[in-house]
Scaffold this motif. Structure first.
Motif, PDB file in Angstrom:
ATOM      1  N   LEU A  55       0.824  -1.210   0.000  1.00  0.00           N
ATOM      2  CA  LEU A  55       0.000   0.000   0.000  1.00  0.00           C
ATOM      3  C   LEU A  55       0.859   1.261   0.000  1.00  0.00           C
ATOM      4  O   LEU A  55       0.585   2.219  -0.719  1.00  0.00           O
ATOM      5  CB  LEU A  55      -0.938   0.005   1.218  1.00  0.00           C
ATOM      6  N   ARG A  56       1.917   1.245   0.811  1.00  0.00           N
ATOM      7  CA  ARG A  56       2.791   2.427   0.921  1.00  0.00           C
ATOM      8  C   ARG A  56       3.559   2.641  -0.377  1.00  0.00           C
ATOM      9  O   ARG A  56       3.755   3.779  -0.813  1.00  0.00           O
ATOM     10  CB  ARG A  56       3.753   2.249   2.098  1.00  0.00           C
ATOM     11  N   ASN A  57       3.970   1.551  -1.002  1.00  0.00           N
ATOM     12  CA  ASN A  57       4.688   1.660  -2.272  1.00  0.00           C
ATOM     13  C   ASN A  57       3.767   2.227  -3.355  1.00  0.00           C
ATOM     14  O   ASN A  57       4.178   3.075  -4.146  1.00  0.00           O
ATOM     15  CB  ASN A  57       5.245   0.301  -2.690  1.00  0.00           C
ATOM     16  N   ALA A  58       2.510   1.775  -3.379  1.00  0.00           N
ATOM     17  CA  ALA A  58       1.548   2.299  -4.347  1.00  0.00           C
ATOM     18  C   ALA A  58       1.310   3.791  -4.103  1.00  0.00           C
ATOM     19  O   ALA A  58       1.217   4.577  -5.052  1.00  0.00           O
ATOM     20  CB  ALA A  58       0.228   1.536  -4.259  1.00  0.00           C
ATOM     21  N   ALA A  62       2.227   6.753  -6.797  1.00  0.00           N
ATOM     22  CA  ALA A  62       1.224   7.733  -7.229  1.00  0.00           C
ATOM     23  C   ALA A  62       1.737   9.156  -7.017  1.00  0.00           C
ATOM     24  O   ALA A  62       1.535  10.032  -7.863  1.00  0.00           O
ATOM     25  CB  ALA A  62      -0.087   7.517  -6.484  1.00  0.00           C
ATOM     26  N   SER A  63       2.415   9.379  -5.892  1.00  0.00           N
ATOM     27  CA  SER A  63       2.940  10.724  -5.610  1.00  0.00           C
ATOM     28  C   SER A  63       4.040  11.117  -6.592  1.00  0.00           C
ATOM     29  O   SER A  63       4.284  12.300  -6.816  1.00  0.00           O
ATOM     30  CB  SER A  63       3.465  10.813  -4.178  1.00  0.00           C
ATOM     31  N   GLU A  64       4.693  10.115  -7.193  1.00  0.00           N
ATOM     32  CA  GLU A  64       5.747  10.354  -8.173  1.00  0.00           C
ATOM     33  C   GLU A  64       5.208  10.370  -9.599  1.00  0.00           C
ATOM     34  O   GLU A  64       5.970  10.515 -10.549  1.00  0.00           O
ATOM     35  CB  GLU A  64       6.842   9.279  -8.054  1.00  0.00           C
ATOM     36  N   GLY A  71       6.169  -1.791 -12.606  1.00  0.00           N
ATOM     37  CA  GLY A  71       6.290  -1.914 -14.063  1.00  0.00           C
ATOM     38  C   GLY A  71       6.924  -0.654 -14.615  1.00  0.00           C
ATOM     39  O   GLY A  71       7.275   0.269 -13.895  1.00  0.00           O
ATOM     40  N   SER A  72       7.036  -0.642 -15.882  1.00  0.00           N
ATOM     41  CA  SER A  72       7.653   0.481 -16.559  1.00  0.00           C
ATOM     42  C   SER A  72       6.664   1.623 -16.734  1.00  0.00           C
ATOM     43  O   SER A  72       5.461   1.392 -16.863  1.00  0.00           O
ATOM     44  CB  SER A  72       8.154   0.033 -17.934  1.00  0.00           C
ATOM     45  N   VAL A  73       7.171   2.826 -16.765  1.00  0.00           N
ATOM     46  CA  VAL A  73       6.308   3.971 -17.049  1.00  0.00           C
ATOM     47  C   VAL A  73       5.836   3.922 -18.497  1.00  0.00           C
ATOM     48  O   VAL A  73       4.927   4.635 -18.882  1.00  0.00           O
ATOM     49  CB  VAL A  73       7.012   5.321 -16.770  1.00  0.00           C
TER      50      VAL A  73
END
Length: 75
Positions: A55-58, A62-64, A71-73
């Motif tokens: 959850l924290r990684n997601a 999102a903030s980035e 996955g890749s951008v």
């Protein structure tokens, strides 16, 4: 921020502090050993600790401006 990253987990401020420190020190994807040690320090199950990191990684992604899942951008 704590309530946004805890999902259904009911965490104390101390647990969130330890988890956040682990997020910064161990990186966004800690190894199994690091995850186990963080879970023990927080007195959480490894599954709950892993859920918090997902959850924290997601939230961080999102903030980035990145996709919520890995996955890749370019995906």
């Amino acid at each position: 921020m704590a309530s946004e990253t805890t999902g259904a987990l009911n965490l104390s401020e101390d647990q969130v502090k330890i988890l956040e420190e682990g997020f910064v020190k161990s990186g966004k994807n800690p190894s199994d050993v690091e995850l186990m040690l963080i879970a023990a320090e927080c007195r959480l199950s490894e599954a709950d600790t892993e859920k918090w990191f997902r959850l924290r990684n997601a939230q961080w992604r999102a903030s980035e401006g990145l996709p919520a899942k890995g996955g890749s951008v370019l995906d």
